[in-house]
Motif scaffolding. Structure first.
Motif, short mmCIF file in Angstrom:
data_model
loop_
_atom_site.label_atom_id
_atom_site.label_comp_id
_atom_site.label_asym_id
_atom_site.label_seq_id
_atom_site.Cartn_x
_atom_site.Cartn_y
_atom_site.Cartn_z
N GLU A 127 0.83 -1.20 0.00
CA GLU A 127 0.00 0.00 0.00
C GLU A 127 0.87 1.25 0.00
O GLU A 127 2.03 1.23 0.39
CB GLU A 127 -0.96 0.01 1.19
CG GLU A 127 -0.33 0.40 2.50
CD GLU A 127 -1.34 0.47 3.63
OE1 GLU A 127 -1.21 1.37 4.44
OE2 GLU A 127 -2.22 -0.40 3.69
N ALA A 186 -4.34 0.66 -1.80
CA ALA A 186 -3.97 -0.67 -1.30
C ALA A 186 -3.13 -1.44 -2.30
O ALA A 186 -2.19 -2.12 -1.93
CB ALA A 186 -5.22 -1.47 -0.96
N SER A 187 -3.45 -1.34 -3.56
CA SER A 187 -2.71 -2.10 -4.56
C SER A 187 -1.59 -1.24 -5.13
O SER A 187 -1.63 -0.01 -5.06
CB SER A 187 -3.65 -2.56 -5.68
OG SER A 187 -4.34 -1.46 -6.23
N ARG A 203 -11.02 1.14 -9.53
CA ARG A 203 -10.82 0.72 -8.15
C ARG A 203 -12.07 1.09 -7.35
O ARG A 203 -12.85 1.93 -7.76
CB ARG A 203 -9.61 1.43 -7.54
CG ARG A 203 -8.33 1.21 -8.30
CD ARG A 203 -7.23 2.14 -7.79
NE ARG A 203 -6.06 2.11 -8.64
CZ ARG A 203 -5.11 1.18 -8.60
NH1 ARG A 203 -5.20 0.20 -7.74
NH2 ARG A 203 -4.08 1.23 -9.41
N GLU A 249 -8.57 2.94 -0.76
CA GLU A 249 -9.00 1.89 -1.66
C GLU A 249 -9.52 0.73 -0.84
O GLU A 249 -8.90 0.31 0.14
CB GLU A 249 -7.83 1.43 -2.53
CG GLU A 249 -8.23 0.38 -3.55
CD GLU A 249 -7.09 -0.07 -4.43
OE1 GLU A 249 -7.35 -0.95 -5.26
OE2 GLU A 249 -5.96 0.41 -4.28
N ASP A 250 -10.69 0.23 -1.22
CA ASP A 250 -11.25 -0.94 -0.56
C ASP A 250 -10.43 -2.15 -0.98
O ASP A 250 -9.90 -2.19 -2.10
CB ASP A 250 -12.71 -1.12 -0.97
CG ASP A 250 -13.45 -2.10 -0.10
OD1 ASP A 250 -12.97 -2.43 1.00
OD2 ASP A 250 -14.54 -2.55 -0.51
N GLU A 251 -10.30 -3.10 -0.09
CA GLU A 251 -9.55 -4.30 -0.43
C GLU A 251 -10.15 -5.50 0.27
O GLU A 251 -10.80 -5.37 1.30
CB GLU A 251 -8.08 -4.15 -0.06
CG GLU A 251 -7.82 -3.95 1.42
CD GLU A 251 -6.35 -3.74 1.73
OE1 GLU A 251 -5.50 -4.42 1.13
OE2 GLU A 251 -6.05 -2.90 2.58
#
Length: 129
Positions: free
Chosen positions: A2, A15-16, A27, A94-96
């Motif tokens: 991240e 996150a990515s 995203r 960012e959701d992960e």
């Protein structure tokens, strides 16, 4: 891994891995807004997102939920959302997907701190509104 970047004065956790200059990958973003916002203010912001940005969900702060919008967009479009709403967004991330290993299935005993956290979560589950 991240990374945290600042866009339009807002901390954004990605996150990515973002390759330099990659602003076109779609995203899912969790956008945190002021806690004192109402459902109506969230709905107003949600209705004014730019083209290429989809509102997947929104919290319900008027009903004691979180003041959040969940958006599906590119990093470039998220930047446009932040530009259109200066000084409003607390942060974005960012959701992960988070995978939790079941300690019973794996034959591993939970540590005391993990048991306390589990009991707390069962008593006070997260409220998305």
């Amino acid at each position: 891994g991240e990374q945290v970047v600042t866009i339009q004065g807002v901390k954004v956790r990605v996150a990515s891995q973002v390759v330099a200059g990659d602003t076109s990958t779609l995203r899912t973003w969790i956008v945190k807004l002021p806690a004192d916002w109402s459902d109506a203010q969230l709905a107003s912001m949600a209705s004014s997102v730019p083209a290429g940005c989809e509102v997947l969900d929104q919290g319900h702060p008027s009903e004691r939920g979180l003041a959040i919008l969940v958006l599906r967009s590119t990093l470039a479009t998220l930047e446009e959302v932040l530009r259109q709403n200066p000084g409003v967004v607390d942060y974005a991330e960012e959701d992960e997907v988070v995978t939790v290993v079941d300690p019973v299935e794996d034959g591993v005993a939970l540590a005391p701190a993990a048991r306390r956290l589990q009991r707390t979560h069962e008593r006070f589950p997260a409220s998305w509104g």
